[in-house]
Design a protein around this motif. Structure first.
Motif, PDB file in Angstrom:
ATOM      1  N   ALA A 282      -5.629  11.092 -16.450  1.00 44.39           N
ATOM      2  CA  ALA A 282      -5.897  10.384 -15.188  1.00 44.39           C
ATOM      3  C   ALA A 282      -5.320   8.967 -15.257  1.00 44.39           C
ATOM      4  O   ALA A 282      -4.767   8.448 -14.279  1.00 44.39           O
ATOM      5  CB  ALA A 282      -7.397  10.342 -14.924  1.00 44.39           C
TER       6      ALA A 282
ATOM      7  N   HIS B 186      -9.803   9.069 -11.021  1.00 46.52           N
ATOM      8  CA  HIS B 186     -10.834   9.977 -11.528  1.00 46.52           C
ATOM      9  C   HIS B 186     -10.217  11.360 -11.756  1.00 46.52           C
ATOM     10  O   HIS B 186      -9.596  11.930 -10.846  1.00 46.52           O
ATOM     11  CB  HIS B 186     -11.989  10.042 -10.508  1.00 46.52           C
ATOM     12  CG  HIS B 186     -12.994  11.091 -10.818  1.00 46.52           C
ATOM     13  ND1 HIS B 186     -13.427  12.007  -9.890  1.00 46.52           N
ATOM     14  CD2 HIS B 186     -13.648  11.383 -11.966  1.00 46.52           C
ATOM     15  CE1 HIS B 186     -14.312  12.812 -10.452  1.00 46.52           C
ATOM     16  NE2 HIS B 186     -14.459  12.453 -11.698  1.00 46.52           N
ATOM     17  N   TYR B 187     -10.426  11.894 -12.943  1.00 48.82           N
ATOM     18  CA  TYR B 187      -9.752  13.139 -13.335  1.00 48.82           C
ATOM     19  C   TYR B 187     -10.028  14.295 -12.359  1.00 48.82           C
ATOM     20  O   TYR B 187      -9.101  14.935 -11.865  1.00 48.82           O
ATOM     21  CB  TYR B 187     -10.194  13.525 -14.753  1.00 48.82           C
ATOM     22  CG  TYR B 187      -9.656  14.865 -15.199  1.00 48.82           C
ATOM     23  CD1 TYR B 187      -8.317  14.999 -15.568  1.00 48.82           C
ATOM     24  CD2 TYR B 187     -10.481  15.986 -15.252  1.00 48.82           C
ATOM     25  CE1 TYR B 187      -7.818  16.227 -15.970  1.00 48.82           C
ATOM     26  CE2 TYR B 187      -9.986  17.214 -15.662  1.00 48.82           C
ATOM     27  CZ  TYR B 187      -8.654  17.336 -16.011  1.00 48.82           C
ATOM     28  OH  TYR B 187      -8.162  18.547 -16.407  1.00 48.82           O
ATOM     29  N   HIS B 188     -11.307  14.559 -12.048  1.00 47.21           N
ATOM     30  CA  HIS B 188     -11.610  15.733 -11.218  1.00 47.21           C
ATOM     31  C   HIS B 188     -11.136  15.570  -9.780  1.00 47.21           C
ATOM     32  O   HIS B 188     -10.793  16.545  -9.117  1.00 47.21           O
ATOM     33  CB  HIS B 188     -13.107  16.067 -11.290  1.00 47.21           C
ATOM     34  CG  HIS B 188     -13.471  16.719 -12.592  1.00 47.21           C
ATOM     35  ND1 HIS B 188     -14.012  16.025 -13.642  1.00 47.21           N
ATOM     36  CD2 HIS B 188     -13.306  17.999 -13.025  1.00 47.21           C
ATOM     37  CE1 HIS B 188     -14.192  16.848 -14.668  1.00 47.21           C
ATOM     38  NE2 HIS B 188     -13.770  18.041 -14.329  1.00 47.21           N
TER      39      HIS B 188
ATOM     40  N   ARG C  18      -8.645  14.212 -20.795  1.00 45.82           N
ATOM     41  CA  ARG C  18      -8.686  14.231 -19.329  1.00 45.82           C
ATOM     42  C   ARG C  18      -8.589  12.814 -18.757  1.00 45.82           C
ATOM     43  O   ARG C  18      -7.828  12.561 -17.822  1.00 45.82           O
ATOM     44  CB  ARG C  18      -9.995  14.871 -18.861  1.00 45.82           C
ATOM     45  CG  ARG C  18     -10.051  16.353 -19.127  1.00 45.82           C
ATOM     46  CD  ARG C  18     -11.404  16.914 -18.794  1.00 45.82           C
ATOM     47  NE  ARG C  18     -11.379  18.370 -18.883  1.00 45.82           N
ATOM     48  CZ  ARG C  18     -12.364  19.161 -18.504  1.00 45.82           C
ATOM     49  NH1 ARG C  18     -13.465  18.647 -18.004  1.00 45.82           N
ATOM     50  NH2 ARG C  18     -12.248  20.461 -18.599  1.00 45.82           N
ATOM     51  N   ALA C  19      -9.393  11.915 -19.357  1.00 45.44           N
ATOM     52  CA  ALA C  19      -9.374  10.525 -18.875  1.00 45.44           C
ATOM     53  C   ALA C  19      -7.986   9.926 -19.102  1.00 45.44           C
ATOM     54  O   ALA C  19      -7.472   9.174 -18.266  1.00 45.44           O
ATOM     55  CB  ALA C  19     -10.447   9.718 -19.598  1.00 45.44           C
TER      56      ALA C  19
ATOM     57  N   GLY D 201      -8.150   5.699 -16.322  1.00 48.46           N
ATOM     58  CA  GLY D 201      -8.529   7.033 -15.866  1.00 48.46           C
ATOM     59  C   GLY D 201      -9.909   7.310 -16.402  1.00 48.46           C
ATOM     60  O   GLY D 201     -10.236   6.874 -17.505  1.00 48.46           O
TER      61      GLY D 201
ATOM     62  N   TRP E  19     -19.904   8.543 -18.378  1.00 43.13           N
ATOM     63  CA  TRP E  19     -18.508   8.632 -17.972  1.00 43.13           C
ATOM     64  C   TRP E  19     -17.660   7.965 -19.032  1.00 43.13           C
ATOM     65  O   TRP E  19     -18.060   6.938 -19.581  1.00 43.13           O
ATOM     66  CB  TRP E  19     -18.308   7.922 -16.621  1.00 43.13           C
ATOM     67  CG  TRP E  19     -19.185   8.472 -15.552  1.00 43.13           C
ATOM     68  CD1 TRP E  19     -20.519   8.222 -15.409  1.00 43.13           C
ATOM     69  CD2 TRP E  19     -18.816   9.379 -14.519  1.00 43.13           C
ATOM     70  NE1 TRP E  19     -21.000   8.925 -14.332  1.00 43.13           N
ATOM     71  CE2 TRP E  19     -19.981   9.646 -13.761  1.00 43.13           C
ATOM     72  CE3 TRP E  19     -17.624   9.990 -14.137  1.00 43.13           C
ATOM     73  CZ2 TRP E  19     -19.982  10.485 -12.667  1.00 43.13           C
ATOM     74  CZ3 TRP E  19     -17.622  10.827 -13.047  1.00 43.13           C
ATOM     75  CH2 TRP E  19     -18.789  11.077 -12.324  1.00 43.13           C
TER      76      TRP E  19
ATOM     77  N   GLU F 114      -5.543  21.795 -14.539  1.00 44.27           N
ATOM     78  CA  GLU F 114      -6.305  21.986 -15.772  1.00 44.27           C
ATOM     79  C   GLU F 114      -5.369  22.468 -16.877  1.00 44.27           C
ATOM     80  O   GLU F 114      -4.547  23.359 -16.637  1.00 44.27           O
ATOM     81  CB  GLU F 114      -7.386  23.035 -15.522  1.00 44.27           C
ATOM     82  CG  GLU F 114      -8.514  23.010 -16.508  1.00 44.27           C
ATOM     83  CD  GLU F 114      -9.691  22.147 -16.035  1.00 44.27           C
ATOM     84  OE1 GLU F 114     -10.018  21.220 -16.777  1.00 44.27           O
ATOM     85  OE2 GLU F 114     -10.246  22.418 -14.964  1.00 44.27           O
TER      86      GLU F 114
ATOM     87  N   VAL G  79     -12.481  15.500 -23.221  1.00 47.76           N
ATOM     88  CA  VAL G  79     -12.871  14.528 -22.181  1.00 47.76           C
ATOM     89  C   VAL G  79     -11.931  13.319 -22.265  1.00 47.76           C
ATOM     90  O   VAL G  79     -11.440  12.800 -21.257  1.00 47.76           O
ATOM     91  CB  VAL G  79     -14.353  14.098 -22.348  1.00 47.76           C
ATOM     92  CG1 VAL G  79     -14.699  12.946 -21.425  1.00 47.76           C
ATOM     93  CG2 VAL G  79     -15.271  15.275 -22.073  1.00 47.76           C
TER      94      VAL G  79
ATOM     95  N   CYS H   8     -13.515  10.140 -16.522  1.00 43.07           N
ATOM     96  CA  CYS H   8     -13.947  11.532 -16.423  1.00 43.07           C
ATOM     97  C   CYS H   8     -15.424  11.610 -16.810  1.00 43.07           C
ATOM     98  O   CYS H   8     -15.872  10.852 -17.665  1.00 43.07           O
ATOM     99  CB  CYS H   8     -13.093  12.320 -17.420  1.00 43.07           C
ATOM    100  SG  CYS H   8     -13.459  14.056 -17.441  1.00 43.07           S
TER     101      CYS H   8
END
Ligand SMILES: Nc1nc2c(ncn2[C@@H]2O[C@H](COP(=O)(O)OP(=O)(O)OP(=O)(O)O)[C@@H](O)[C@H]2O)c(=O)[nH]1
Length: 355
Positions: free
Chosen positions: A320, A334-336, A316-317, A300, A211, A346, A313, A302
């Motif tokens: 977040a 958490h991103y997702h 994304r983090a 954040g 992660w 997305e 990645v 991911c």
């Protein structure tokens, strides 16, 4: 393999030239073993790298196999196994390492009809690792001098390279080192079982789950404005120490820039990753900083997937983390989960370039 006597000097110098042309610390380690094995006339060498607490961080095992062609010519094939997170060290090697650690100079001892040798690798005054090899014969004074010389050049070069990959203020690895580490991690994960194999979740790699978290100190500008840059620097140093001691030995921590840190951690699932990042947040929040008092950070995170480029990645983090800031700071997101909740959407991949 017979004792080779005097090591060939021009070949050794050439190999030292190769070592010092490499810009990646792990490749330098591999090159050292490749250089020394033929000089020593051994088929196997190992390098144990340790941290400041004398814990093993990774081990490299180098082996050479000699085969004969149909025309009688000898062919040598080489293999390097890099083992991270190794805690096991054979008992006879552990004892030898302890001796070298206490005495500060190379030692050897007999083991099953051979001699096992251990040379310390130094970083300044500190030991940063050990070179281990085993062979039938004791070393000649000349061989010992060559090994010592090669290790000296190697250690000086390694320290120089390592310091160029560290942030001067906190001593953490810097953004460049992070990029190299992420590329290597992606490479390692890519050679695991195929992601689309039956029963394997598409997002996480089959064996270890990694992660990536972006951690950003809250209202850091205010700290600088109110207490001055010297105290601001001290906060950066203290936060990096608090994060470092809260993470485990095998986790990675980088200073990405300014008041932003990147952590790459192993956790078996989302719940474990959440707990780990939450532990980091709490550790920073509960520490009492001289003059400033309380400091918090937002983060954040991911899951690492080889299906997604490292920069994506990271992106994304980062998104977040910005959500955590927007929601009031001092929290981890958490991103997702944010995607599932419809808070984030997305992005087209490659729409933001962070490197
Ligand atoms: N003392 C010190 N300050 C730094 C360093 N690097 C960056 N900064 C400062 O960090 C501050 C970051 O401020 P912002 O990006 O506005 O973020 P922030 O104040 O932490 O606000 P939020 O992130 O929204 O909570 C800036 O004032 C930079 O000058 C450093 O090495 N030392």
């Amino acid at each position: 393999m017979p004792n080779t006597g005097l090591p060939p000097l021009p070949g050794t110098l050439k190999k030292l030239g190769v070592i010092t042309a490499i810009r990646d610390t792990q490749l330098v380690e591999q090159s050292l073993l490749r250089t020394l094995a033929p000089i020593l006339g051994v088929l196997e060498t190992s390098l144990y790298r340790i941290n400041a607490k004398h814990q093993i961080t990774h081990v490299l095992h180098h082996s050479r196999t000699g085969t004969r062609d149909s025309d009688g010519a000898e062919r040598i094939s080489e293999r390097i196994d890099a083992v991270r997170n190794e805690t096991y060290i054979p008992e006879h090697i552990g004892l030898l390492v302890d001796n070298v650690r206490l005495l500060g100079y190379p030692c050897n001892q007999p083991h099953e009809g051979n001699q096992v040798f251990c040379y310390p690798l130094r970083s300044g005054e500190l030991h940063s690792g050990y070179l281990i090899f085993e062979r039938k014969f004791l070393l000649t004074a000349m061989e010992d001098a060559v090994i010592t010389g090669v290790l000296q050049v190697y250690s000086n070069y390694y320290s120089l390279l390592d310091s160029s990959q560290r942030d001067r203020l906190t001593g953490l690895h810097n953004r460049y080192a992070m990029e190299v580490s992420l590329d290597r991690l992606w490479e390692e994960l890519s050679i695991q079982p195929p992601m689309d194999a039956p029963g394997v979740a598409p997002v996480l790699p089959a064996r270890d789950c990694y992660w990536l978290g972006v951690l950003d100190i809250d209202h850091f500008k205010r700290i600088n404005d109110q207490f001055g840059h010297v105290i601001g620097d001290e906060i950066l140093l203290l936060v990096s120490r608090v994060l470092g001691r809260t993470l485990r030995r095998t986790d990675l921590l980088f200073r990405y820039g300014g008041e932003e840190f990147i952590a790459v951690v192993e956790a078996r699932d989302l719940e474990a990753a959440e707990q780990l990042f939450e532990r980091l947040r709490k550790a920073v929040e509960s520490y009492r900083y001289p003059q400033v008092g309380k400091v918090t950070l937002s983060g954040g995170f991911c899951a690492v997937s080889t299906l997604v480029l490292p920069k994506s990645v990271l992106e994304r983090a980062d998104r977040a983390m910005y959500e955590a800031k927007k929601e009031g700071r001092n929290r981890m997101r958490h991103y997702h989960t944010l995607l599932e909740q419809g808070v984030l959407h997305e992005l087209e991949s490659g729409s933001i370039t962070l490197f």
